[in-house]
Design a protein around this motif. Sequence first.
Motif, PDB file in Angstrom:
ATOM      1  N   SER A   1      69.195  56.866  11.079  1.00  0.00           N
ATOM      2  CA  SER A   1      69.718  58.238  12.067  1.00  0.00           C
ATOM      3  C   SER A   1      70.445  56.686  12.190  1.00  0.00           C
ATOM      4  O   SER A   1      71.186  56.055  11.798  1.00  0.00           O
ATOM      5  N   GLY A   2      71.362  57.934  13.459  1.00  0.00           N
ATOM      6  CA  GLY A   2      72.988  57.583  13.768  1.00  0.00           C
ATOM      7  C   GLY A   2      72.980  56.243  13.917  1.00  0.00           C
ATOM      8  O   GLY A   2      73.416  55.739  14.121  1.00  0.00           O
ATOM      9  N   ALA A   3      71.569  56.191  14.939  1.00  0.00           N
ATOM     10  CA  ALA A   3      71.638  54.622  16.116  1.00  0.00           C
ATOM     11  C   ALA A   3      70.959  53.490  14.490  1.00  0.00           C
ATOM     12  O   ALA A   3      72.551  52.266  14.540  1.00  0.00           O
TER      13      ALA A   3
ATOM     14  N   PHE B   1      77.861  56.698  23.443  1.00  0.00           N
ATOM     15  CA  PHE B   1      76.629  57.337  23.196  1.00  0.00           C
ATOM     16  C   PHE B   1      75.686  56.235  23.842  1.00  0.00           C
ATOM     17  O   PHE B   1      76.288  54.657  23.196  1.00  0.00           O
TER      18      PHE B   1
ATOM     19  N   PHE C   1      74.336  53.232  21.929  1.00  0.00           N
ATOM     20  CA  PHE C   1      74.967  52.378  21.591  1.00  0.00           C
ATOM     21  C   PHE C   1      75.880  51.158  22.690  1.00  0.00           C
ATOM     22  O   PHE C   1      75.270  49.826  22.304  1.00  0.00           O
TER      23      PHE C   1
ATOM     24  N   GLU D   1      85.083  57.216  20.166  1.00  0.00           N
ATOM     25  CA  GLU D   1      84.059  58.133  20.251  1.00  0.00           C
ATOM     26  C   GLU D   1      84.848  59.016  20.529  1.00  0.00           C
ATOM     27  O   GLU D   1      85.200  59.439  21.581  1.00  0.00           O
TER      28      GLU D   1
ATOM     29  N   ASN E   1      80.622  60.900  25.373  1.00  0.00           N
ATOM     30  CA  ASN E   1      79.599  61.493  25.847  1.00  0.00           C
ATOM     31  C   ASN E   1      79.616  61.124  26.838  1.00  0.00           C
ATOM     32  O   ASN E   1      78.746  59.346  26.651  1.00  0.00           O
TER      33      ASN E   1
ATOM     34  N   THR F   1      80.362  62.848  15.697  1.00  0.00           N
ATOM     35  CA  THR F   1      78.773  63.986  16.047  1.00  0.00           C
ATOM     36  C   THR F   1      79.275  64.669  16.433  1.00  0.00           C
ATOM     37  O   THR F   1      78.809  65.767  15.740  1.00  0.00           O
ATOM     38  N   PHE F   2      79.768  64.508  17.504  1.00  0.00           N
ATOM     39  CA  PHE F   2      79.878  66.261  18.216  1.00  0.00           C
ATOM     40  C   PHE F   2      80.906  66.867  17.811  1.00  0.00           C
ATOM     41  O   PHE F   2      80.376  67.471  17.906  1.00  0.00           O
TER      42      PHE F   2
ATOM     43  N   LEU G   1      81.810  58.086  11.346  1.00  0.00           N
ATOM     44  CA  LEU G   1      80.093  57.577  12.238  1.00  0.00           C
ATOM     45  C   LEU G   1      79.510  59.134  12.538  1.00  0.00           C
ATOM     46  O   LEU G   1      79.975  59.546  12.601  1.00  0.00           O
TER      47      LEU G   1
ATOM     48  N   SER H   1      75.650  60.942  13.833  1.00  0.00           N
ATOM     49  CA  SER H   1      74.244  61.187  14.134  1.00  0.00           C
ATOM     50  C   SER H   1      74.014  62.611  13.691  1.00  0.00           C
ATOM     51  O   SER H   1      74.573  63.868  14.087  1.00  0.00           O
TER      52      SER H   1
ATOM     53  N   THR I   1      71.515  64.072  13.181  1.00  0.00           N
ATOM     54  CA  THR I   1      70.538  64.562  13.990  1.00  0.00           C
ATOM     55  C   THR I   1      71.241  66.399  14.851  1.00  0.00           C
ATOM     56  O   THR I   1      70.282  66.850  14.713  1.00  0.00           O
ATOM     57  N   LYS I   2      72.230  66.005  14.478  1.00  0.00           N
ATOM     58  CA  LYS I   2      72.702  66.836  15.955  1.00  0.00           C
ATOM     59  C   LYS I   2      72.994  68.212  14.889  1.00  0.00           C
ATOM     60  O   LYS I   2      72.813  68.659  14.450  1.00  0.00           O
TER      61      LYS I   2
ATOM     62  N   GLY J   1      69.061  61.560  11.581  1.00  0.00           N
ATOM     63  CA  GLY J   1      69.587  60.881  10.343  1.00  0.00           C
ATOM     64  C   GLY J   1      70.935  60.449  10.968  1.00  0.00           C
ATOM     65  O   GLY J   1      71.420  60.668  12.228  1.00  0.00           O
TER      66      GLY J   1
ATOM     67  N   LEU K   1      71.328  67.020  20.832  1.00  0.00           N
ATOM     68  CA  LEU K   1      72.722  68.716  20.778  1.00  0.00           C
ATOM     69  C   LEU K   1      72.346  68.743  19.746  1.00  0.00           C
ATOM     70  O   LEU K   1      71.963  67.677  18.287  1.00  0.00           O
TER      71      LEU K   1
HETATM   72  C1  LIG Z   1      73.163  60.702  18.865  1.00  0.00           C
HETATM   73  C2  LIG Z   1      74.165  60.814  19.053  1.00  0.00           C
HETATM   74  C3  LIG Z   1      74.123  58.970  18.148  1.00  0.00           C
HETATM   75  C4  LIG Z   1      73.017  58.139  17.890  1.00  0.00           C
HETATM   76  O1  LIG Z   1      72.076  59.495  16.681  1.00  0.00           O
HETATM   77  P1  LIG Z   1      70.343  59.358  16.537  1.00  0.00           P
HETATM   78  O2  LIG Z   1      70.992  59.982  15.467  1.00  0.00           O
HETATM   79  O3  LIG Z   1      70.183  59.934  17.285  1.00  0.00           O
HETATM   80  O4  LIG Z   1      70.458  57.546  16.363  1.00  0.00           O
HETATM   81  C5  LIG Z   1      74.913  58.125  17.619  1.00  0.00           C
HETATM   82  N1  LIG Z   1      76.483  59.147  18.744  1.00  0.00           N
HETATM   83  C6  LIG Z   1      75.904  60.241  19.236  1.00  0.00           C
HETATM   84  C7  LIG Z   1      77.917  61.011  19.708  1.00  0.00           C
HETATM   85  C8  LIG Z   1      75.574  60.922  19.124  1.00  0.00           C
HETATM   86  O5  LIG Z   1      75.482  62.255  20.445  1.00  0.00           O
END
Ligand SMILES: *Cc1c(COP(=O)(O)O)cnc(C)c1O
Length: 379
Positions: free
Chosen positions: A81-83, A106, A109, A149, A153, A180-181, A198, A200, A202-203, A213, A333
Amino acid sequence: MSEAQNSLLKFETLAVHAGGERDETGAIAPPLHLSTNFEHSPAGQPLHGFLYVRIDNPIQRRLEEALAVLEGGESAMVFASGAAAGATYLQSLPPGSHVLFSDDLFYGFRAMAPEFLPRWNITWSEVDMTNVNAVQQAVKPETRLVWAETPTNPLMKVLDVVQLARVAHQAGAQLLVDSTFPTPALLQPLNFGADLTLHSTTKYLGGHSDVQGGALVFARKDETFSRVLQIRKTLGSVASPFNSWLVLRGLRTLPTRMQAHSKNAIVVAAFLELHPKVEQVAYPGLVSNAGYSIAKEQMRDFGGMLSFRVKGGKQAAIDVASRLRVFINAGSLGGSESLIQHAVSVMHPSGSIPDDLLRVSIGLEHPEDLVNDLKQALA
Ligand SMILES: *Cc1c(COP(=O)(O)O)cnc(C)c1O
């Protein structure tokens, strides 16, 4: 593709092909090996390049190659995950280190820092990173990491990666950018001096709201890289093969999706900015936005994330969210669907987040449908 070939190709082409080399079957979609273990010699030497899934596996290696190419880094590492990506990196810092975080971050964090950093003997502080002088003042002799970041966010502040890299390096620290954004389709922080990014995944990188992821992309395959890799191997924060496969598939359409998200978002942002019931819109693509000129300089487009404040306070904002029919009230997102969230209801309360703020992830619907939905919800 060789490195020499890569350097001649445009981002869109790399996104389609990176990590996609054919194997002996000629399959166009990359093969997914779910095997947890791989045959080795009687003396324990890998016979085919792999040993165990937690350490390395074929599809993970393809995804990491692709991410490194797309970010212009020397190497990448994928996580569950991103975390997990963030936590693993923080665990690699020597005890006694100080970390300087962006004050808009985020929220996971934000929650992680007070709970875990003291156990790892790491100190931290936060600063508004749109103010480079304040960042300069806030770094300490023991600062090892400046954690930015951008856009932030949920306030969508745009940070100047070039200036932050300069200040971090002067202080002997590394600059990490949670990108991520924007994704590498819109911003390539390593090209502006950052040491690592870094994500996420997942987004937007996964892009379909169906995979979790994370990733770190390193400008250099250096000692820091080795330390983080050792922690990932030992503690097991690695991505699963199937999730790596889904994220790699997401990369193929990333540039096209980011263009479409951006195109929709500017239409929605422009509509909201003129609406009498809207107090303020935060979108880097609006000329009125404080970060517009930096975004214009450092980003290829402005992305799909925005937030806005509703006149009338907290309840008025929640009421708007409750009247939407196309937008879905949900967290996360970067998927095809437009999402909305009342920020302070779902994120850890922070003094800097107004209670009338709605955070929006603009999806891939037709922009007129999105505007009409907001129009009826604000009426
Ligand atoms: C969602 C998010 C994360 C964390 O990622 P996960 O995959 O949910 O663990 C980190 N940074 C940003 C900017 C995010 O939007």
